[in-house]
Write an enzyme that holds these catalytic residues in place. Structure first.
Site, PDB file in Angstrom:
ATOM      1  N   LYS A   1       0.861  -1.175   0.000  1.00 23.85           N
ATOM      2  CA  LYS A   1       0.000   0.000   0.000  1.00 23.85           C
ATOM      3  C   LYS A   1       0.901   1.231   0.000  1.00 23.85           C
ATOM      4  O   LYS A   1       1.988   1.137   0.582  1.00 23.85           O
ATOM      5  CB  LYS A   1      -0.814  -0.093   1.274  1.00 23.85           C
ATOM      6  CG  LYS A   1      -1.504   1.158   1.704  1.00 23.85           C
ATOM      7  CD  LYS A   1      -2.265   0.942   2.968  1.00 23.85           C
ATOM      8  CE  LYS A   1      -2.747   2.243   3.494  1.00 23.85           C
ATOM      9  NZ  LYS A   1      -1.744   3.063   4.180  1.00 23.85           N
TER      10      LYS A   1
ATOM     11  N   HIS B   1      -2.679  -4.820   4.931  1.00 20.08           N
ATOM     12  CA  HIS B   1      -2.363  -5.642   6.094  1.00 20.08           C
ATOM     13  C   HIS B   1      -3.556  -5.820   7.039  1.00 20.08           C
ATOM     14  O   HIS B   1      -3.535  -6.690   7.889  1.00 20.08           O
ATOM     15  CB  HIS B   1      -1.130  -5.123   6.834  1.00 20.08           C
ATOM     16  CG  HIS B   1      -1.386  -3.927   7.698  1.00 20.08           C
ATOM     17  ND1 HIS B   1      -1.431  -2.661   7.208  1.00 20.08           N
ATOM     18  CD2 HIS B   1      -1.619  -3.829   9.022  1.00 20.08           C
ATOM     19  CE1 HIS B   1      -1.672  -1.822   8.201  1.00 20.08           C
ATOM     20  NE2 HIS B   1      -1.791  -2.498   9.319  1.00 20.08           N
TER      21      HIS B   1
ATOM     22  N   LYS C   1      -5.171  -9.390   9.685  1.00 22.51           N
ATOM     23  CA  LYS C   1      -5.557  -9.437  11.107  1.00 22.51           C
ATOM     24  C   LYS C   1      -6.574 -10.560  11.306  1.00 22.51           C
ATOM     25  O   LYS C   1      -7.575 -10.630  10.600  1.00 22.51           O
ATOM     26  CB  LYS C   1      -6.139  -8.089  11.544  1.00 22.51           C
ATOM     27  CG  LYS C   1      -5.125  -6.939  11.515  1.00 22.51           C
ATOM     28  CD  LYS C   1      -5.744  -5.658  12.027  1.00 22.51           C
ATOM     29  CE  LYS C   1      -4.895  -4.427  11.696  1.00 22.51           C
ATOM     30  NZ  LYS C   1      -3.677  -4.292  12.460  1.00 22.51           N
TER      31      LYS C   1
ATOM     32  N   GLU D   1      -6.449   5.932  16.372  1.00 24.59           N
ATOM     33  CA  GLU D   1      -5.059   5.744  16.811  1.00 24.59           C
ATOM     34  C   GLU D   1      -4.696   6.850  17.780  1.00 24.59           C
ATOM     35  O   GLU D   1      -5.269   7.948  17.733  1.00 24.59           O
ATOM     36  CB  GLU D   1      -4.123   5.831  15.603  1.00 24.59           C
ATOM     37  CG  GLU D   1      -4.396   4.800  14.533  1.00 24.59           C
ATOM     38  CD  GLU D   1      -3.400   4.899  13.397  1.00 24.59           C
ATOM     39  OE1 GLU D   1      -2.445   4.127  13.396  1.00 24.59           O
ATOM     40  OE2 GLU D   1      -3.575   5.764  12.510  1.00 24.59           O
TER      41      GLU D   1
ATOM     42  N   ASP E   1      -5.100   7.646   3.390  1.00 29.43           N
ATOM     43  CA  ASP E   1      -4.214   6.705   4.082  1.00 29.43           C
ATOM     44  C   ASP E   1      -4.979   5.489   4.604  1.00 29.43           C
ATOM     45  O   ASP E   1      -4.444   4.382   4.620  1.00 29.43           O
ATOM     46  CB  ASP E   1      -3.545   7.442   5.261  1.00 29.43           C
ATOM     47  CG  ASP E   1      -2.481   6.610   5.971  1.00 29.43           C
ATOM     48  OD1 ASP E   1      -1.819   5.804   5.293  1.00 29.43           O
ATOM     49  OD2 ASP E   1      -2.294   6.779   7.193  1.00 29.43           O
TER      50      ASP E   1
ATOM     51  N   HIS F   1      -7.886   0.184   4.297  1.00 27.09           N
ATOM     52  CA  HIS F   1      -8.160  -0.548   5.539  1.00 27.09           C
ATOM     53  C   HIS F   1      -9.640  -0.551   5.952  1.00 27.09           C
ATOM     54  O   HIS F   1     -10.216  -1.588   6.251  1.00 27.09           O
ATOM     55  CB  HIS F   1      -7.336   0.026   6.688  1.00 27.09           C
ATOM     56  CG  HIS F   1      -5.866   0.028   6.430  1.00 27.09           C
ATOM     57  ND1 HIS F   1      -5.250  -0.918   5.650  1.00 27.09           N
ATOM     58  CD2 HIS F   1      -4.868   0.856   6.848  1.00 27.09           C
ATOM     59  CE1 HIS F   1      -3.945  -0.669   5.607  1.00 27.09           C
ATOM     60  NE2 HIS F   1      -3.697   0.405   6.315  1.00 27.09           N
TER      61      HIS F   1
ATOM     62  N   LYS G   1      -5.947  10.146  13.765  1.00 23.92           N
ATOM     63  CA  LYS G   1      -4.750  10.037  14.601  1.00 23.92           C
ATOM     64  C   LYS G   1      -4.929  10.930  15.826  1.00 23.92           C
ATOM     65  O   LYS G   1      -5.722  11.865  15.820  1.00 23.92           O
ATOM     66  CB  LYS G   1      -3.525  10.476  13.803  1.00 23.92           C
ATOM     67  CG  LYS G   1      -3.246   9.543  12.620  1.00 23.92           C
ATOM     68  CD  LYS G   1      -1.782   9.489  12.282  1.00 23.92           C
ATOM     69  CE  LYS G   1      -1.497   8.589  11.100  1.00 23.92           C
ATOM     70  NZ  LYS G   1      -1.459   7.154  11.430  1.00 23.92           N
TER      71      LYS G   1
END
Ligand code: BG6
Length: 515
Positions: free
Chosen positions: A175, A205, A209, A243, A262, A267, A363
């Site tokens: 990515k 990714h 998970k 996050e 992002d 995701h 974030k």
């Protein structure tokens, strides 16, 4: 039943990968040492790597194979000693490490120079001759986005992607796959000039998970959920990925990227797909990927009206003062980059028409937490007319993805006593109570799947493009309109007020961030 080690289960159910060579472009980079090599180490420890394999690192820095090995050993050993959640505490198993180390060699080379590929070709031939690795080569592009197409072109020109029988050639592309719809389409076209779609493994990714994969098991291995998994019974769905970290040292990447690009079309969309796709006819890669692609094509292209952005200001994380985004290293003092995004998505199909999917990510929020929460419709409350509304809670099914993995169900129960008094209670399942997690960085499954040719958890060209298509109007709008109120949420908070207003407008509210 006592918790079972997941690597025991893995060993029982999986076979070793066939002999192979893994070529890592970007061998000196962060991803290689933080994720790829630890994942290989964990695969070796769990017995999933074959007896014969080789790992070739390529990067532009001049260094010896020995030096590369030592550098990785030191990094992985330190990470293990500090127990970053990815290793058993203590130290790495030196015997296992030396098997990995012995398989490693390093080539210095410029990714754009044809000479690098000549050298690589000769090295691969030598390795194969010496060890009999079946001509199987996996190229891992752990490099900046601008090199993806160029490396594939050059691999093709050097005939390194040609397959013969069982001697497969596969390419993992990291990515971000493109930075918008047009660039993703162009990159797909470029890559597919050299490779067949089944040689391309576009990684996300989040699909590595465990709990993300478990959504499929929950939905399709139980008779309980699927009959109510639709607009008749579901009021709305909330997907939260928050996050506490800020931009860290990645301003160069993050400034032109932002939270939406992002995190969302990749995701968060993987979570969305797992929750909302139709049941596939099998767990075959194409059957599952068809359903994911179909779902993305049913998601209505977003209007900027259904999107909220935010940027963090100063605040506290874990009791410590942290700077605002605009004061982070490498960030412009008047940056317009969003560090938070919230969206209202609509899915135009029979299952989901009229059920909003709210997504948020950011974030420097209150905690590191990922969940998918499904809110069911209220029953007719006629029987409970006398019960104050605040005592009647919603029925939620909450899938916790990280940091802890579990499933919670919230429903109303009678409080013991002479009167019919209700309270919203929770029923919980924690993965850790049943399965003892094997140390994992999340990339183990993905690398193993690629070695064994299972593309189920990888993105196909059409999925990537469809996801970019959904968010493109918002990317365009945010790029040209400056947000006057930035920064608009305090670090350590739940995000900007505007995100709350979006749900309030629909008569709903975000769940609190955290279990
Ligand atoms: C990456 C993003 O893809 O995913 C990062 O570029 C983000 O900005 C990370 O922090 C989150 O992944 P995880 O596995 O830590 O939740």
């Amino acid at each position: 039943m006592s918790p079972r080690e997941t690597h025991e289960v893995a060993r029982e159910s999986a076979t070793k990968a066939p002999p192979f060579v893994l070529v890592i472009f970007g061998a000196g980079g962060d991803l290689t040492k933080r994720l790829v090599v630890p994942a290989l180490y964990n695969l070796l420890k769990t017995g999933l790597l074959p007896d014969k394999f080789a790992i070739v690192g390529i990067d532009h820095n001049e260094r010896s194979s020995d030096d590369w090995r030592k550098h990785l050993h030191e990094f992985v050993d330190n990470a293990a000693k500090q127990k970053s959640g990815e290793f058993h505490p203590g130290a790495i198993d030196e015997q296992a490490w030396s098997r990995l180390g012995d398989a490693m060699s390093y080539l210095t080379g410029d990714f754009l120079e044809p000479d690098t590929y000549k050298k690589l070709g000769a090295h691969l031939a030598e390795l194969d001759k010496a060890q009999g690795l079946g001509g199987r080569v996996l190229f891992y592009l752990a490099v900046a986005e601008r090199f993806f197409g160029a490396i594939v072109d050059r691999l093709g020109a050097a005939k390194l992607t040609d397959e013969r029988g069982d001697s497969w050639r596969r390419v993992i592309i990291e990515k971000p796959f493109g930075h918008d719809y047009a660039s993703a389409v162009a990159l797909n076209a470029q890559v597919l000039k050299t490779l067949h779609e089944n040689q391309v493994y576009r990684i996300d990714h989040f699909l590595g998970k465990e709990t993300v994969q478990n959504i499929m098991a929950l939905r399709f291995a139980n008779g309980l959920f699927e009959p109510v998994w639709n607009r008749d019974r579901i009021d709305h769905v909330q997907i939260t990925v928050t996050e506490t970290i800020g931009v860290e040292t990645r301003a160069r990447f993050y400034e032109p990227t932002g939270a939406l690009r992002d995190m969302v079309p990749n995701h968060l969309f993987q979570l969305l797909a797992m929750i909302a796709m139709e049941p596939p006819v099998s767990f075959g890669a194409e059957a599952v990927r068809d359903k994911r692609a179909e779902l993305f094509s049913a998601v209505r292209t977003l209007s900027p009206r259904d999107a909220v952005r935010g940027q963090y200001g100063t605040g506290q994380i874990d009791g410590k003062d942290v700077p605002s985004y605009r004061h982070e290293n490498g960030v412009a003092p008047d940056s317009n980059t969003e560090t938070f995004a919230a969206l209202r998505l609509t899915i135009d199909n029979w299952r989901w028409a009229g059920v909003p999917f709210y997504l948020r990510t950011g974030k420097r929020l209150a905690r590191r937490y990922t969940e998918v929460a499904i809110c069911f419709k209220d029953p007719p409350y006629a029987l409970f007319r006398e019960t104050p509304v605040e005592r009647i809670g919603d029925n939620w099914l909450v899938l916790e993805i990280q940091p802890n993995e579990g499933i919670r169900m919230r429903f109303n129960a009678k409080v013991p006593g002479p009167h019919m008094v209700l309270e919203n209670v929770a029923m919980s399942f924690n993965y850790a109570d049943w399965f003892r997690q094997a140390p994992a960085v999340g990339y183990e499954t993905l690398i193993y799947d690629c070695l064994t040719g299972d593309a189920t958890l990888f993105q196909r060209a059409d999925q990537v493009e469809a996801a970019w298509r959904v968010v493109q109007p918002v990317l365009d709008s945010w790029a040209v309109t400056k947000k006057p109120g930035f920064p608009d949420y305090a670090a350590g908070s739940a995000g900007p007020d505007e995100a709350d207003a979006m749900l309030r407008h629909d008569g709903r509210a975000w769940r609190k961030i955290g279990p």
